[in-house]
Design a protein around this motif. Sequence first.
Motif: not given
Length: 201
Positions: A169-187
Amino acid sequence: MYSYIDQRYEGVNFSGRELRDGELVRCAFERCTFAGASMEEIATSGCRFVDCNFSGALLNASTHAESAFLNCNFTDANLFVAVFNGCKMMGSDFSKAQLDGLTAAGGDWSYTNLRHARLPKQDLRGICLREADLSGANLEKADLRGSDLTRVNLSQAKLKGADLRGALMEGVNWPSVDVKGVRMDAAQAVLFLRAHGAKVD
């Protein structure tokens, strides 16, 4: 049922044709038009479609194995329960396409336009979606583990319940992403925090 093997077509107009329940093996199509064609249950294997127009085509229940659809237009096409196994879809446009029940097993979907696509609960593991436009897409409970989401556009995408673990997920514009309820890893969590100004050691 018809069958074509090792055929070559360039600039041919198949618009509105009855092409359902056929088999295409190692055929090549360049700048051909299939607009509004009836292609239900068609099967392709090792075929190559370049700059072809499938707008409004009926491709529901079609199956495709190791075929390439490069820079093709699928606007308003019906791909209900279609299967793409190890296919290259780079640069193709799926605006307003019917994608319910679609199966995408592996393959390269880089630079595709999947804006506002409905892909909830889809198994998208290991797919390359590099720089694809998934803005506004419904990816709720989708399985994206191990996929390549480098510089993908996830602005306003619905991701609740989606599994992103192991995805690039390099280069993803994270501020525009709603991560509520999303399963993510440490990286991914580190990338998210850094995008929001945190200093992570």
